[in-house]
Write a protein that holds these residues in place. Structure first.
Motif, PDB file in Angstrom:
ATOM      1  N   PHE A  44       0.972  -1.063  -0.109  1.00 30.63           N
ATOM      2  CA  PHE A  44       0.151  -0.155   0.083  1.00 30.63           C
ATOM      3  C   PHE A  44       0.966   1.272   0.035  1.00 30.63           C
ATOM      4  O   PHE A  44       1.221   1.856   0.936  1.00 30.63           O
ATOM      5  N   PRO A  45       1.432   1.813  -1.314  1.00 24.72           N
ATOM      6  CA  PRO A  45       2.196   2.796  -1.133  1.00 24.72           C
ATOM      7  C   PRO A  45       1.553   4.208  -0.971  1.00 24.72           C
ATOM      8  O   PRO A  45       2.368   5.157  -0.772  1.00 24.72           O
ATOM      9  N   GLU A  46       0.259   4.163  -0.601  1.00 28.78           N
ATOM     10  CA  GLU A  46      -0.259   5.406  -0.337  1.00 28.78           C
ATOM     11  C   GLU A  46      -0.719   5.382   1.060  1.00 28.78           C
ATOM     12  O   GLU A  46      -1.669   5.968   1.551  1.00 28.78           O
ATOM     13  N   THR A  47       0.468   4.926   1.929  1.00 21.61           N
ATOM     14  CA  THR A  47       0.056   4.911   3.313  1.00 21.61           C
ATOM     15  C   THR A  47       0.940   6.042   4.097  1.00 21.61           C
ATOM     16  O   THR A  47       1.953   6.437   3.710  1.00 21.61           O
ATOM     17  N   TYR A  48       0.243   6.396   4.835  1.00 18.99           N
ATOM     18  CA  TYR A  48       0.555   7.692   5.947  1.00 18.99           C
ATOM     19  C   TYR A  48       0.994   6.963   7.247  1.00 18.99           C
ATOM     20  O   TYR A  48       0.080   6.064   7.807  1.00 18.99           O
ATOM     21  N   PHE A  49       1.727   7.250   8.077  1.00 19.93           N
ATOM     22  CA  PHE A  49       1.897   6.693   9.426  1.00 19.93           C
ATOM     23  C   PHE A  49       1.926   7.776  10.437  1.00 19.93           C
ATOM     24  O   PHE A  49       2.468   8.803  10.603  1.00 19.93           O
ATOM     25  N   GLY A  50       0.801   7.609  11.472  1.00 19.98           N
ATOM     26  CA  GLY A  50       0.499   8.553  12.604  1.00 19.98           C
ATOM     27  C   GLY A  50       1.241   8.008  13.892  1.00 19.98           C
ATOM     28  O   GLY A  50       1.262   7.039  14.075  1.00 19.98           O
ATOM     29  N   PHE A  51       1.645   9.312  14.561  1.00 19.63           N
ATOM     30  CA  PHE A  51       2.604   9.072  15.536  1.00 19.63           C
ATOM     31  C   PHE A  51       2.035   9.877  16.755  1.00 19.63           C
ATOM     32  O   PHE A  51       1.571  11.105  16.542  1.00 19.63           O
ATOM     33  N   THR A  52       1.929   9.571  18.172  1.00 16.92           N
ATOM     34  CA  THR A  52       1.452  10.194  19.300  1.00 16.92           C
ATOM     35  C   THR A  52       2.668  10.301  20.278  1.00 16.92           C
ATOM     36  O   THR A  52       3.920   9.833  20.003  1.00 16.92           O
ATOM     37  N   ASN A  53       2.263  10.452  21.460  1.00 17.55           N
ATOM     38  CA  ASN A  53       3.355  10.887  22.605  1.00 17.55           C
ATOM     39  C   ASN A  53       3.947   9.618  22.880  1.00 17.55           C
ATOM     40  O   ASN A  53       5.042   9.298  23.515  1.00 17.55           O
TER      41      ASN A  53
ATOM     42  N   LEU B   2       4.419  11.343   7.164  1.00 18.84           N
ATOM     43  CA  LEU B   2       4.356  11.446   8.604  1.00 18.84           C
ATOM     44  C   LEU B   2       3.111  12.159   8.850  1.00 18.84           C
ATOM     45  O   LEU B   2       2.584  13.113   8.410  1.00 18.84           O
ATOM     46  N   LEU B   3       2.322  11.614  10.115  1.00 25.72           N
ATOM     47  CA  LEU B   3       1.209  12.309  10.787  1.00 25.72           C
ATOM     48  C   LEU B   3       1.369  12.391  12.152  1.00 25.72           C
ATOM     49  O   LEU B   3       2.132  11.685  12.659  1.00 25.72           O
ATOM     50  N   LEU B   4       0.795  13.600  12.800  1.00 22.50           N
ATOM     51  CA  LEU B   4       1.005  13.673  14.243  1.00 22.50           C
ATOM     52  C   LEU B   4      -0.395  13.303  14.815  1.00 22.50           C
ATOM     53  O   LEU B   4      -1.533  13.911  14.075  1.00 22.50           O
ATOM     54  N   GLU B   5      -0.735  12.597  15.983  1.00 21.30           N
ATOM     55  CA  GLU B   5      -1.999  12.502  16.645  1.00 21.30           C
ATOM     56  C   GLU B   5      -1.920  12.536  18.052  1.00 21.30           C
ATOM     57  O   GLU B   5      -0.536  12.191  18.487  1.00 21.30           O
TER      58      GLU B   5
ATOM     59  N   THR C  90       3.752  17.668   8.737  1.00 19.16           N
ATOM     60  CA  THR C  90       2.501  16.786   9.026  1.00 19.16           C
ATOM     61  C   THR C  90       1.342  17.581   8.724  1.00 19.16           C
ATOM     62  O   THR C  90       0.140  16.956   8.560  1.00 19.16           O
ATOM     63  N   THR C  91       1.205  18.755   9.003  1.00 19.19           N
ATOM     64  CA  THR C  91      -0.022  19.649   8.460  1.00 19.19           C
ATOM     65  C   THR C  91      -0.356  19.381   7.133  1.00 19.19           C
ATOM     66  O   THR C  91      -1.394  19.183   6.640  1.00 19.19           O
ATOM     67  N   GLU C  92       0.748  19.847   6.332  1.00 20.16           N
ATOM     68  CA  GLU C  92       0.597  19.454   4.892  1.00 20.16           C
ATOM     69  C   GLU C  92       0.196  18.079   4.506  1.00 20.16           C
ATOM     70  O   GLU C  92      -0.607  17.918   3.560  1.00 20.16           O
ATOM     71  N   ASN C  93       0.698  17.112   5.163  1.00 23.82           N
ATOM     72  CA  ASN C  93       0.307  15.627   4.996  1.00 23.82           C
ATOM     73  C   ASN C  93      -1.169  15.528   5.087  1.00 23.82           C
ATOM     74  O   ASN C  93      -1.988  14.916   4.311  1.00 23.82           O
ATOM     75  N   ALA C  94      -1.561  15.899   6.266  1.00 26.50           N
ATOM     76  CA  ALA C  94      -2.953  15.786   6.640  1.00 26.50           C
ATOM     77  C   ALA C  94      -3.957  16.435   5.735  1.00 26.50           C
ATOM     78  O   ALA C  94      -4.738  15.687   5.408  1.00 26.50           O
ATOM     79  N   ILE C  95      -3.710  17.549   5.212  1.00 24.16           N
ATOM     80  CA  ILE C  95      -4.250  18.406   4.228  1.00 24.16           C
ATOM     81  C   ILE C  95      -4.614  17.532   3.035  1.00 24.16           C
ATOM     82  O   ILE C  95      -5.557  17.553   2.572  1.00 24.16           O
ATOM     83  N   ARG C  96      -3.129  17.075   2.583  1.00 28.84           N
ATOM     84  CA  ARG C  96      -3.211  16.264   1.513  1.00 28.84           C
ATOM     85  C   ARG C  96      -4.029  15.045   1.627  1.00 28.84           C
ATOM     86  O   ARG C  96      -4.888  14.685   0.658  1.00 28.84           O
ATOM     87  N   LEU C  97      -3.753  14.221   2.488  1.00 25.83           N
ATOM     88  CA  LEU C  97      -4.210  12.653   2.457  1.00 25.83           C
ATOM     89  C   LEU C  97      -5.879  13.117   2.689  1.00 25.83           C
ATOM     90  O   LEU C  97      -6.547  12.397   2.251  1.00 25.83           O
TER      91      LEU C  97
END
Length: 191
Positions: free
Chosen positions: A105-114, A135-138, A179-186
């Protein structure tokens, strides 16, 4: 459960619904319930459309890196299109998982938390190898609170950004911007 699944299928059929999930496997739940999670994944995935972002939740047993669980779920998702956009929510896997997941799944983004604060060297290495455009933040509110807090909240996102920046050896501002740009795009958000 059939009523709930029917309601979910009805909701995801709405044009304005962007995300699908979170679905997956959580092996922190009692073992007697695991088969229900497999059944739920199998019953819900046929309702997934390419316009959705599939939000995947995958957690191994307590003390586990989740690698085996994530790979098991990857194998289970053979019916999903290889161009499906995905958000691996609350990611804790290692570089091997990242590589194998992106192969399928090459269209995968990875979310990270604390939770990255508790990563050992293997998931930390994965954090450094994931391209910044994935990269995404959560906050995973209300879980993973900051010290002295009973729950986390969306305003705790900066801590996740700082922890990710430290591991990647970049500025917090760079992580927040990417991560903001990535979330907007995704998610197709409009700012």
């Amino acid at each position: 459960m059939n009523d709930w699944i029917g309601h979910m299928k009805h909701l995801v059929g709405k044009e304005r619904v962007v995300g699908f999930g979170e679905i997956g496997l959580d092996l922190t739940e009692p073992e007697k319930d695991w088969h229900h999670q497999f059944q739920l994944v199998d019953r819900l995935l046929p309702s997934l459309k390419l316009r959705h972002v599939l939000v995947v939740h995958c957690r191994g047993m307590p003390g586990d890196s989740s690698t085996a669980t994530i790979m098991l779920l990857l194998h289970r998702m053979k019916s999903v299109s290889c161009i499906q956009r995905m958000h691996l929510h609350c990611f804790t896997g290692d570089s091997y998982v990242v590589e194998k997941w992106l192969e399928v799944f090459p269209e995968t983004y990875f979310g990270f938390t604390n939770m990255v604060e508790r990563f050992d060297r293997h998931p930390q290495e994965a954090v450094t190898r994931i391209h910044e455009s994935r990269l995404l933040l959560e906050t995973e509110t209300p879980y993973f609170p900051l010290p002295g807090n009973k729950w986390s909240s969306p305003n705790h996102i900066h801590r996740a950004a700082r922890l990710l920046a430290e591991i990647r050896n970049v500025s917090v501002e760079a992580v927040l911007a990417a991560t903001t740009e990535n979330a907007i795009r995704l998610y197709g958000l409009r700012v």
